[in-house]
Scaffold this motif. Sequence first.
Motif, PDB file in Angstrom:
ATOM      1  N   PRO A 174       0.808  -1.220   0.000  1.00 21.41           N
ATOM      2  CA  PRO A 174       0.000   0.000   0.000  1.00 21.41           C
ATOM      3  C   PRO A 174       0.843   1.273   0.000  1.00 21.41           C
ATOM      4  CG  PRO A 174      -0.477  -1.403   1.929  1.00 21.41           C
ATOM      5  CD  PRO A 174       0.456  -2.146   1.070  1.00 21.41           C
ATOM      6  N   GLY A 175       0.632   2.088  -0.997  1.00 25.18           N
ATOM      7  CA  GLY A 175       1.308   3.391  -1.054  1.00 25.18           C
ATOM      8  C   GLY A 175       2.781   3.320  -1.448  1.00 25.18           C
ATOM      9  N   LYS A 176       3.318   2.097  -1.653  1.00 30.62           N
ATOM     10  CA  LYS A 176       4.731   2.000  -2.052  1.00 30.62           C
ATOM     11  C   LYS A 176       4.804   1.664  -3.542  1.00 30.62           C
ATOM     12  CE  LYS A 176       6.802   0.988   2.295  1.00 30.62           C
ATOM     13  NZ  LYS A 176       6.907  -0.083   3.268  1.00 30.62           N
ATOM     14  N   PHE A 177       5.111   2.676  -4.308  1.00 29.86           N
ATOM     15  CA  PHE A 177       5.115   2.495  -5.753  1.00 29.86           C
ATOM     16  C   PHE A 177       6.494   2.036  -6.203  1.00 29.86           C
ATOM     17  CE2 PHE A 177       1.425   4.943  -4.870  1.00 29.86           C
ATOM     18  CZ  PHE A 177       0.487   4.420  -5.748  1.00 29.86           C
ATOM     19  N   ASN A 178       6.506   1.010  -7.034  1.00 28.41           N
ATOM     20  CA  ASN A 178       7.766   0.403  -7.443  1.00 28.41           C
ATOM     21  C   ASN A 178       8.305   1.120  -8.697  1.00 28.41           C
ATOM     22  OD1 ASN A 178       9.682  -1.272  -8.687  1.00 28.41           O
ATOM     23  ND2 ASN A 178       8.859  -3.060  -7.611  1.00 28.41           N
ATOM     24  N   GLU A 179       9.365   1.909  -8.484  1.00 29.60           N
ATOM     25  CA  GLU A 179       9.921   2.734  -9.574  1.00 29.60           C
ATOM     26  C   GLU A 179      10.436   1.877 -10.730  1.00 29.60           C
ATOM     27  OE1 GLU A 179       9.653   5.907  -9.995  1.00 29.60           O
ATOM     28  OE2 GLU A 179       8.690   6.172  -8.048  1.00 29.60           O
ATOM     29  N   THR A 180      10.973   0.709 -10.389  1.00 30.79           N
ATOM     30  CA  THR A 180      11.516  -0.160 -11.455  1.00 30.79           C
ATOM     31  C   THR A 180      10.397  -0.613 -12.385  1.00 30.79           C
ATOM     32  OG1 THR A 180      12.984  -0.954  -9.737  1.00 30.79           O
ATOM     33  CG2 THR A 180      13.014  -2.174 -11.803  1.00 30.79           C
ATOM     34  N   GLU A 181       9.242  -0.944 -11.783  1.00 30.73           N
ATOM     35  CA  GLU A 181       8.130  -1.411 -12.626  1.00 30.73           C
ATOM     36  C   GLU A 181       7.531  -0.250 -13.430  1.00 30.73           C
ATOM     37  OE1 GLU A 181       7.625  -4.335 -13.298  1.00 30.73           O
ATOM     38  OE2 GLU A 181       8.198  -5.577 -11.586  1.00 30.73           O
ATOM     39  N   ILE A 182       7.482   0.919 -12.815  1.00 31.80           N
ATOM     40  CA  ILE A 182       6.971   2.077 -13.574  1.00 31.80           C
ATOM     41  C   ILE A 182       7.917   2.329 -14.753  1.00 31.80           C
ATOM     42  CG2 ILE A 182       6.524   4.579 -13.497  1.00 31.80           C
ATOM     43  CD1 ILE A 182       5.491   4.186 -10.630  1.00 31.80           C
ATOM     44  N   HIS A 183       9.196   2.218 -14.478  1.00 30.46           N
ATOM     45  CA  HIS A 183      10.182   2.408 -15.549  1.00 30.46           C
ATOM     46  C   HIS A 183      10.001   1.341 -16.646  1.00 30.46           C
ATOM     47  CE1 HIS A 183      13.784   3.706 -17.465  1.00 30.46           C
ATOM     48  NE2 HIS A 183      14.322   2.501 -17.376  1.00 30.46           N
ATOM     49  N   HIS A 184       9.667   0.129 -16.218  1.00 29.96           N
ATOM     50  CA  HIS A 184       9.420  -0.935 -17.211  1.00 29.96           C
ATOM     51  C   HIS A 184       8.298  -0.509 -18.162  1.00 29.96           C
ATOM     52  CE1 HIS A 184       8.506  -4.828 -19.010  1.00 29.96           C
ATOM     53  NE2 HIS A 184       7.245  -4.602 -18.695  1.00 29.96           N
ATOM     54  N   TYR A 185       7.177  -0.054 -17.576  1.00 26.89           N
ATOM     55  CA  TYR A 185       6.061   0.345 -18.444  1.00 26.89           C
ATOM     56  C   TYR A 185       6.401   1.590 -19.277  1.00 26.89           C
ATOM     57  CZ  TYR A 185       3.140  -3.244 -16.328  1.00 26.89           C
ATOM     58  OH  TYR A 185       2.621  -4.453 -15.928  1.00 26.89           O
ATOM     59  N   LYS A 186       7.286   2.422 -18.748  1.00 29.33           N
ATOM     60  CA  LYS A 186       7.751   3.568 -19.544  1.00 29.33           C
ATOM     61  C   LYS A 186       8.425   3.052 -20.823  1.00 29.33           C
ATOM     62  CE  LYS A 186       7.576   7.906 -18.295  1.00 29.33           C
ATOM     63  NZ  LYS A 186       6.724   8.778 -19.077  1.00 29.33           N
ATOM     64  N   LYS A 187       9.260   2.018 -20.620  1.00 26.26           N
ATOM     65  CA  LYS A 187       9.975   1.449 -21.778  1.00 26.26           C
ATOM     66  C   LYS A 187       8.999   0.788 -22.757  1.00 26.26           C
ATOM     67  CE  LYS A 187      12.938  -1.038 -19.479  1.00 26.26           C
ATOM     68  NZ  LYS A 187      13.918  -2.008 -19.101  1.00 26.26           N
ATOM     69  N   VAL A 188       7.975   0.152 -22.187  1.00 27.93           N
ATOM     70  CA  VAL A 188       6.978  -0.515 -23.035  1.00 27.93           C
ATOM     71  C   VAL A 188       6.265   0.523 -23.915  1.00 27.93           C
ATOM     72  CG1 VAL A 188       4.761  -1.762 -22.969  1.00 27.93           C
ATOM     73  CG2 VAL A 188       6.630  -2.462 -21.462  1.00 27.93           C
ATOM     74  N   ILE A 189       5.841   1.615 -23.287  1.00 29.75           N
ATOM     75  CA  ILE A 189       5.119   2.647 -24.052  1.00 29.75           C
ATOM     76  C   ILE A 189       6.054   3.275 -25.096  1.00 29.75           C
ATOM     77  CG2 ILE A 189       3.944   4.906 -23.868  1.00 29.75           C
ATOM     78  CD1 ILE A 189       2.256   2.540 -22.845  1.00 29.75           C
ATOM     79  N   LYS A 190       7.295   3.479 -24.687  1.00 30.90           N
ATOM     80  CA  LYS A 190       8.264   4.055 -25.627  1.00 30.90           C
ATOM     81  C   LYS A 190       8.479   3.126 -26.823  1.00 30.90           C
ATOM     82  CE  LYS A 190      12.695   6.301 -25.424  1.00 30.90           C
ATOM     83  NZ  LYS A 190      13.953   6.329 -24.708  1.00 30.90           N
ATOM     84  N   ALA A 191       8.537   1.822 -26.514  1.00 31.04           N
ATOM     85  CA  ALA A 191       8.749   0.833 -27.587  1.00 31.04           C
ATOM     86  C   ALA A 191       7.587   0.866 -28.580  1.00 31.04           C
ATOM     87  CB  ALA A 191       8.900  -0.556 -26.983  1.00 31.04           C
TER      88      ALA A 191
END
Length: 419
Positions: free
Chosen positions: A109-126
């Motif tokens: 709860p309330g702890k956002f995982n920066e690595t996973e957000i970064h993963h989806y950033k890469k997905v959208i960029k791809a």
Amino acid sequence: MPKQFLKFPENFLWGASTSSHQVEGNNHNNWSVWEKGNANRLAKIAESRYSYFDNWGEFKDQAKNPSNYISGIACDHYNKYEEDFDLINKLGMNSHRLSFEWSRIEPEPGKFNETEIHHYKKVIKALMKRNIEPMVTLWHWTFPLWVSDMGGWMNAKTIEYFNRYVQTIVAVFPEVKYWITLNEAEVFARESYLIGRWPPQTKNRLKYFTIVNNLAAAHVQAYEHIKSVNSEVQVGVANNNTYFEPVKNRWYNKIAGRILSIWGNHYFLGRVAFHLDFIGLNYYFHNPVNLGREDHVKCQYSDLRWEVCDYGIYHVLKDISMYKKPIYITEHGVADAKDYLRESFIKGTLSHIYKAMVEGVDVRGYLHWSLLDNFEWDHGFWPRFGLVEVDYKTQERKIRYSAWKYADIIKNGGFEYEI
Ligand code: BGC
């Protein structure tokens, strides 16, 4: 019958859809836990449930095996997304619907995982690098464990927590122009709280309505927030609408069909109708309403024994056009391992979409379900919905014949069809 070229608009979105839990692999959420606890049971009921299918021989060994029901590494799309997006390019599509996995992004709860957000950033960029427009679903049926532990959508606090997740995500993805807040709210509520097939396997009418209402409230809040951040982005829901066909046009079948439609197709949509920029339509089903149990003509059946009827979408589109919103077909497809039905189902369905468009219904895109064969929830891996076949042993991908036919339609902006 005369042939006509069905020409779709230049800016039409052509694509395919997936969802995180069904393709990514290695998810840790309420479904992955439920699968492990239920795989043996699901394997046992598969035989009794399906043994009457004519084509069951092809699937039964897989369906009798408990490992079929465990998503595991699924299509390993989490690692292979670049390769999979190359396939989208090969097929000439200009859009892709995917979902973000809440349990990866906010595992506590309330702890956002920066690595996973970064993963989806890469997905959208791809996707964007390949000129593929992303359409992102924020919730496609799975929960982080801490959310399911507190009761999922039964607990009104989930509305608040979902919105905290939505706000966090939307702030870091300004490049996403299409958001789908929720996938098939009513189907989720029905399967999980009325029929009780899906986790948490509850059968309670009151809870079913609480879930639908809480989902509607969650959407409305998410909509308001997303639009306040950027009024330009398009926000909608994906809803599964069914054509309830009154057999032989009998008056009693018509009345029953209408009641079923008001409940199944419109109860949730009606609650969110003032907070939608578009409607995402997931269309699969045709349900004949036949109170008199009369003989009637049936359509063909898919491997899952669903009736594959292309004309139903026309009626569904006309029906939801009353909301006066643009419509994207966000899912449409068939479980068809041998690829016998897919091409004609796509073409037939598109011809009925076209007919509705000619009559003024504002359809702006078609995204097939699914890009890849994937994990079909409580049926596991045996049903094959992919435009692309996946060999789960080697993770090899093979474009199906019907997908090339779909690619031709996209390339030509339409196709010749007898109408
Ligand atoms: C769901 C998908 C599912 C598909 C086929 C839709 O209702 O959104 O997750 O795989 O139907 O059953």
